[in-house]
Scaffold this motif. Structure first.
Motif, PDB file in Angstrom:
ATOM      1  N   ASP A 237       0.872  -1.166   0.000  1.00 34.71           N
ATOM      2  CA  ASP A 237       0.000   0.000   0.000  1.00 34.71           C
ATOM      3  C   ASP A 237       0.909   1.216   0.000  1.00 34.71           C
ATOM      4  N   LEU A 238       0.347   2.378  -0.216  1.00 31.26           N
ATOM      5  CA  LEU A 238       1.156   3.577  -0.371  1.00 31.26           C
ATOM      6  C   LEU A 238       2.001   3.893   0.871  1.00 31.26           C
ATOM      7  N   PRO A 239       1.435   3.862   2.085  1.00 31.01           N
ATOM      8  CA  PRO A 239       2.277   4.170   3.252  1.00 31.01           C
ATOM      9  C   PRO A 239       3.439   3.204   3.427  1.00 31.01           C
ATOM     10  N   ARG A 240       3.207   1.895   3.222  1.00 26.73           N
ATOM     11  CA  ARG A 240       4.292   0.930   3.403  1.00 26.73           C
ATOM     12  C   ARG A 240       5.328   1.023   2.278  1.00 26.73           C
ATOM     13  N   MET A 241       4.892   1.403   1.065  1.00 28.17           N
ATOM     14  CA  MET A 241       5.860   1.628  -0.009  1.00 28.17           C
ATOM     15  C   MET A 241       6.839   2.725   0.395  1.00 28.17           C
ATOM     16  N   ARG A 242       6.296   3.809   0.923  1.00 26.25           N
ATOM     17  CA  ARG A 242       7.169   4.902   1.355  1.00 26.25           C
ATOM     18  C   ARG A 242       8.097   4.456   2.477  1.00 26.25           C
ATOM     19  N   ALA A 243       7.568   3.691   3.417  1.00 25.30           N
ATOM     20  CA  ALA A 243       8.377   3.252   4.553  1.00 25.30           C
ATOM     21  C   ALA A 243       9.517   2.334   4.119  1.00 25.30           C
ATOM     22  N   GLY A 244       9.283   1.523   3.073  1.00 24.29           N
ATOM     23  CA  GLY A 244      10.287   0.560   2.632  1.00 24.29           C
ATOM     24  C   GLY A 244      11.230   1.057   1.567  1.00 24.29           C
ATOM     25  N   GLY A 245      11.045   2.282   1.096  1.00 22.81           N
ATOM     26  CA  GLY A 245      11.897   2.798   0.035  1.00 22.81           C
ATOM     27  C   GLY A 245      11.555   2.258  -1.339  1.00 22.81           C
ATOM     28  N   PHE A 246      10.281   1.866  -1.523  1.00 24.07           N
ATOM     29  CA  PHE A 246       9.813   1.362  -2.820  1.00 24.07           C
ATOM     30  C   PHE A 246       9.698   2.557  -3.771  1.00 24.07           C
ATOM     31  N   ALA A 247      10.593   2.617  -4.763  1.00 22.99           N
ATOM     32  CA  ALA A 247      10.660   3.776  -5.656  1.00 22.99           C
ATOM     33  C   ALA A 247       9.789   3.625  -6.894  1.00 22.99           C
ATOM     34  N   GLY A 248       9.374   2.391  -7.199  1.00 25.30           N
ATOM     35  CA  GLY A 248       8.556   2.168  -8.381  1.00 25.30           C
ATOM     36  C   GLY A 248       8.616   0.726  -8.814  1.00 25.30           C
ATOM     37  N   GLY A 249       7.864   0.425  -9.883  1.00 27.71           N
ATOM     38  CA  GLY A 249       7.873  -0.941 -10.377  1.00 27.71           C
ATOM     39  C   GLY A 249       6.781  -1.197 -11.385  1.00 27.71           C
ATOM     40  N   PHE A 250       6.672  -2.470 -11.760  1.00 29.64           N
ATOM     41  CA  PHE A 250       5.691  -2.945 -12.732  1.00 29.64           C
ATOM     42  C   PHE A 250       4.430  -3.370 -11.979  1.00 29.64           C
ATOM     43  N   PHE A 251       3.291  -2.815 -12.355  1.00 30.99           N
ATOM     44  CA  PHE A 251       2.002  -3.131 -11.742  1.00 30.99           C
ATOM     45  C   PHE A 251       1.211  -3.974 -12.737  1.00 30.99           C
ATOM     46  N   ALA A 252       0.932  -5.219 -12.358  1.00 35.39           N
ATOM     47  CA  ALA A 252       0.427  -6.207 -13.297  1.00 35.39           C
ATOM     48  C   ALA A 252      -1.093  -6.175 -13.425  1.00 35.39           C
ATOM     49  N   ILE A 253      -1.564  -6.136 -14.658  1.00 36.77           N
ATOM     50  CA  ILE A 253      -2.959  -6.446 -14.968  1.00 36.77           C
ATOM     51  C   ILE A 253      -3.029  -7.961 -15.135  1.00 36.77           C
ATOM     52  N   TYR A 254      -3.533  -8.625 -14.101  1.00 36.64           N
ATOM     53  CA  TYR A 254      -3.653 -10.083 -14.097  1.00 36.64           C
ATOM     54  C   TYR A 254      -5.120 -10.434 -13.893  1.00 36.64           C
ATOM     55  N   LEU A 255      -5.614 -11.383 -14.678  1.00 30.63           N
ATOM     56  CA  LEU A 255      -7.028 -11.739 -14.631  1.00 30.63           C
ATOM     57  C   LEU A 255      -7.200 -13.150 -14.072  1.00 30.63           C
ATOM     58  N   PRO A 256      -7.907 -13.289 -12.940  1.00 32.20           N
ATOM     59  CA  PRO A 256      -8.189 -14.636 -12.427  1.00 32.20           C
ATOM     60  C   PRO A 256      -9.038 -15.420 -13.419  1.00 32.20           C
ATOM     61  N   SER A 257      -8.857 -16.719 -13.424  1.00 23.98           N
ATOM     62  CA  SER A 257      -9.662 -17.561 -14.308  1.00 23.98           C
ATOM     63  C   SER A 257     -11.121 -17.496 -13.886  1.00 23.98           C
ATOM     64  N   PRO A 258     -12.049 -17.456 -14.853  1.00 26.51           N
ATOM     65  CA  PRO A 258     -13.470 -17.328 -14.506  1.00 26.51           C
ATOM     66  C   PRO A 258     -14.052 -18.541 -13.790  1.00 26.51           C
ATOM     67  N   VAL A 259     -13.437 -19.714 -13.966  1.00 26.96           N
ATOM     68  CA  VAL A 259     -13.916 -20.921 -13.296  1.00 26.96           C
ATOM     69  C   VAL A 259     -13.233 -21.015 -11.936  1.00 26.96           C
ATOM     70  N   ALA A 260     -14.025 -21.044 -10.888  1.00 24.31           N
ATOM     71  CA  ALA A 260     -13.472 -21.063  -9.532  1.00 24.31           C
ATOM     72  C   ALA A 260     -12.737 -22.372  -9.283  1.00 24.31           C
ATOM     73  N   HIS A 261     -11.671 -22.304  -8.451  1.00 27.26           N
ATOM     74  CA  HIS A 261     -10.969 -23.507  -8.061  1.00 27.26           C
ATOM     75  C   HIS A 261     -10.712 -23.451  -6.562  1.00 27.26           C
ATOM     76  N   ASP A 262     -10.342 -24.576  -6.018  1.00 25.42           N
ATOM     77  CA  ASP A 262     -10.142 -24.688  -4.578  1.00 25.42           C
ATOM     78  C   ASP A 262      -8.724 -24.227  -4.235  1.00 25.42           C
ATOM     79  N   ASP A 263      -8.586 -22.954  -3.842  1.00 26.76           N
ATOM     80  CA  ASP A 263      -7.264 -22.409  -3.540  1.00 26.76           C
ATOM     81  C   ASP A 263      -6.584 -23.189  -2.418  1.00 26.76           C
TER      82      ASP A 263
END
Length: 352
Positions: free
Chosen positions: A36-62
């Protein structure tokens, strides 16, 4: 505090699954997840790749899948291919959420479309975000949607997330297993590589099987990049890269980002969050030996994986930096791994 640029996270998935809590998840943190934004600042997270990932429409038993991965050997079945028409809406909503993140942050977070924009954001103390697509399900065979997402800010794309797409085939989640698990790119996949090269969209090799990897290597004129993958020689998971693949990436002046997922770090493939820093450092040592110190970085898989307890979440990044110092690395090498190498390969991919 050394700034950290990160190769992969799944924060957009958390927002996509709970849009009614998006302000809490992003701006203040809701006590869950790894980013989250506050923890990114606390950890020195300067940036990165933010993934558009789509869960499969058929549910599975995680729970069942997690239980299998906790006790190797395992080979999990892959979900079926998603049609572009069913993938387009959630992918667009995820991209829209990233645009909302920029607005809601009131200047603390910025979507960047070039290496120069990333450097400028970091110089200003603004978190830099690259819009990435993990699995090209939302892209049609004519590639019209690729241009639409590029206009929204897409600058990085993985042809697959393990399950098959019309462009190629991913590796299953399997241990022990080589990444040689199926056929290479389709004809549409080869067109996708060519069009990404024209648009200067980075092609991500993580999740792609070995024959698909070889096809990209033969076709692409850009550096070869795996945003969140580890060394198969140390952990023989299908998701990790063989030394042969690492050699090819080195020859292209490409890049590998270390994945923090414990099941891709530990030698026996077990999910052991109590493993400490040692497996992460061993993989970094091996990647540096194979790729050279200018071609290795970090690719956390935050919010998409179980990671070592000693790290915890993004706020623990400086603890990881401290572990690198204790490992005997100098400040110059640590800065390369933390952010300089990512900036270098993005300049070679996007242009300055």
């Amino acid at each position: 505090m050394i700034p950290v640029f990160d190769g992969h996270n799944d924060l957009l998935l958390r927002l996509l699954e709970a849009p009614e809590k998006r302000r809490e998840i992003w701006l203040t943190g809701e006590g869950r997840g790894q980013l989250d934004l506050p923890r990114m600042r606390a950890g020195g997270f300067a940036g990165g790749f933010f993934a558009i990932y789509l869960p499969s429409p058929v549910a599975h038993d995680d729970a069942d899948l997690m239980a299998q991965m906790a006790n190797p050997p395992y080979r999990l079945p892959l979900p079926a291919l998603m049609d572009a028409t069913e993938a387009a809406d959630p992918a667009l909503r995820a991209a829209s959420l990233m645009l909302w993140m920029e607005r809601a942050s009131e200047g603390a977070f910025r979507i960047c479309r070039s290496a120069g924009e990333i450097r400028a954001a970091m110089a200003e103390g603004v978190i830099a975000g690259i819009m990435h697509m993990e699995g090209a399900e939302a892209i049609d065979a004519d590639l019209d949607a690729l241009h639409a997402f590029h206009a929204l800010g897409l600058r990085s794309l993985g042809p697959v997330w393990s399950r098959p797409t019309i462009f190629g085939h991913g590796v299953p989640f399997a241990f022990p297993s080589s990444p040689d698990t199926g056929p290479g790119l389709t004809a549409a996949g080869k067109r996708l590589v060519a069009e990404c090269n024209k648009l200067k969209i980075m092609i991500d090799l993580s999740h792609l099987n070995e024959k698909g990897f070889d096809d990209v290597a033969a076709l692409s004129d850009a550096p070869l990049v795996a945003t969140h993958s580890n060394a198969h020689a140390l952990c023989p998971s299908s998701r990790n890269l063989t030394d042969r693949q690492l050699n090819i990436i080195r020859e292209s002046r490409g890049m590998v980002g270390l994945n923090y997922a414990v099941s891709f770090l530990t030698p026996d493939g077990r999910k052991d969050p109590g493993c400490g820093w040692a497996p992460m450092l061993r993989h970094l040592d091996h990647l540096i030996e194979r790729l050279g110190e200018d071609h290795v970085g970090l690719g956390s898989d935050f919010d998409g994986a179980e990671i070592p307890d000693v790290l915890g979440d993004v706020a623990g990044l400086q603890g990881f930096i401290g572990a690198m110092r204790d490992h005997g690395w100098g400040e110059d090498l640590i800065r390369k791994i933390a952010h300089d190498n990512w900036l270098g390969v993005l300049e070679r991919t996007f242009g300055a």
